[in-house]
Design an enzyme around this catalytic site. Structure first.
Site, PDB file in Angstrom:
ATOM      1  N   ASP A   1      -0.142  -3.644  -3.607  1.00 36.30           N
ATOM      2  CA  ASP A   1      -1.266  -4.333  -4.239  1.00 36.30           C
ATOM      3  C   ASP A   1      -1.553  -5.674  -3.576  1.00 36.30           C
ATOM      4  OD1 ASP A   1      -1.402  -2.188  -5.955  1.00 36.30           O
ATOM      5  OD2 ASP A   1      -0.793  -3.292  -7.747  1.00 36.30           O
TER       6      ASP A   1
ATOM      7  N   HIS B   1      -4.377   1.198   0.940  1.00 36.75           N
ATOM      8  CA  HIS B   1      -3.797   1.038  -0.395  1.00 36.75           C
ATOM      9  C   HIS B   1      -3.514   2.402  -1.022  1.00 36.75           C
ATOM     10  CE1 HIS B   1      -4.009   0.018  -4.803  1.00 36.75           C
ATOM     11  NE2 HIS B   1      -3.110  -0.847  -4.377  1.00 36.75           N
TER      12      HIS B   1
END
EC number: 3.1.1.4
Length: 145
Positions: A119, A75
């Site tokens: 996300d 991420h």
């Protein structure tokens, strides 16, 4: 004015002064937190991921301690790619659909689409990765080299 009213007014003023010292979270991080809850169906509160391993939370270094921590590194790397594209991932708002069995990004293009995809993939990775309580709030100076 009655003394009781003055006390209430004073309490409100003092609490407002204290609240101004708390910096606001970047808007996307609140949205990311909500997306995590959507994907994992509320099975684990989002704040559990804020200080986990070497990469979940602010910053990151060293080798991820487990699969969940690898999700956070991926991420972070995805946000890094977004920044290279000229995006501001922590401030980029997007839309997503949580009403279906498989949550998805409503925004598919540009910075919004890219950040939403970062996300969403992280939230899915969190949901399928085991959570090890021993890796929460670790001493990163010793374990993340």
């Amino acid at each position: 004015m009655y003394p009781a009213h003055l006390l209430v007014l004073l309490a409100v003023c003092v609490s407002l002064l204290g609240a101004t010292a708390i910096p606001p979270l970047p808007l996307n991080l609140v949205q990311f937190s909500n997306l995590i809850q959507c994907v994992n169906k509320g099975s684990r509160a989002s704040y559990h991921y804020a200080d986990y391993g070497c990469y979940c939370g602010a910053g990151g270094s060293g080798t991820p301690v487990d699969e969940l921590d690898r999700c956070c590194k991926i991420h972070d790397d995805c946000y890094g790619e977004a920044e290279k594209m000229g995006c501001y991932p922590k401030w980029t708002l997007y839309t997503y659909d949580c009403s279906t069995e498989e949550p998805n990004c409503s925004t598919k293009t540009g910075c919004q689409g890219f950040v939403c995809a970062c996300d969403l993939e992280a939230a899915k990775c969190f949901a399928r990765s085991p959570y090890n309580n021993k890796n929460y709030n670790i001493d990163t100076s010793k374990r993340c080299k």
